[in-house]
Design a protein around this motif. Structure first.
Motif, PDB file in Angstrom:
ATOM      1  N   PHE A   1       0.829  -1.207   0.000  1.00 20.81           N
ATOM      2  CA  PHE A   1       0.000   0.000   0.000  1.00 20.81           C
ATOM      3  C   PHE A   1       0.864   1.258   0.000  1.00 20.81           C
ATOM      4  N   SER A   2       1.911   1.264   0.793  1.00 21.03           N
ATOM      5  CA  SER A   2       2.794   2.432   0.814  1.00 21.03           C
ATOM      6  C   SER A   2       3.534   2.602  -0.508  1.00 21.03           C
ATOM      7  N   ILE A   3       3.890   1.500  -1.148  1.00 26.30           N
ATOM      8  CA  ILE A   3       4.552   1.581  -2.452  1.00 26.30           C
ATOM      9  C   ILE A   3       3.592   2.148  -3.495  1.00 26.30           C
ATOM     10  N   MET A   4       2.351   1.711  -3.435  1.00 29.36           N
ATOM     11  CA  MET A   4       1.367   2.222  -4.384  1.00 29.36           C
ATOM     12  C   MET A   4       1.118   3.719  -4.164  1.00 29.36           C
ATOM     13  N   ILE A   5       0.994   4.134  -2.927  1.00 24.25           N
ATOM     14  CA  ILE A   5       0.755   5.550  -2.632  1.00 24.25           C
ATOM     15  C   ILE A   5       1.944   6.401  -3.075  1.00 24.25           C
ATOM     16  N   MET A   6       3.140   5.937  -2.817  1.00 20.34           N
ATOM     17  CA  MET A   6       4.322   6.702  -3.218  1.00 20.34           C
ATOM     18  C   MET A   6       4.459   6.773  -4.738  1.00 20.34           C
ATOM     19  N   SER A   7       4.126   5.708  -5.422  1.00 19.58           N
ATOM     20  CA  SER A   7       4.229   5.754  -6.881  1.00 19.58           C
ATOM     21  C   SER A   7       3.170   6.678  -7.473  1.00 19.58           C
TER      22      SER A   7
END
Length: 55
Positions: A10-16
């Motif tokens: 989830f954090s990777i998706m938000i950052m991307s």
């Protein structure tokens, strides 16, 4: 079910998405297109009936 664990992904998706929205998207939208859209007048075509050779 470990695939439903949103912890790292989830954090990777938000950052991307933030990277795309804040950095890449304005850069892409600043380019000017080479073919500007123009208004074309619609042309009407006259349809001819097809003559079948076997009828």
């Amino acid at each position: 079910m470990p695939q439903l664990n949103p912890n790292p992904w989830f954090s990777i998706m938000i950052m991307s998405w933030l990277t795309f929205s804040l950095i890449l998207q304005p850069k892409m939208l600043s380019f000017t297109s080479t073919n500007t859209p123009t208004n074309k007048t619609p042309t009407t075509t006259k349809n001819k009936p097809w003559t079948w050779p076997w009828s």
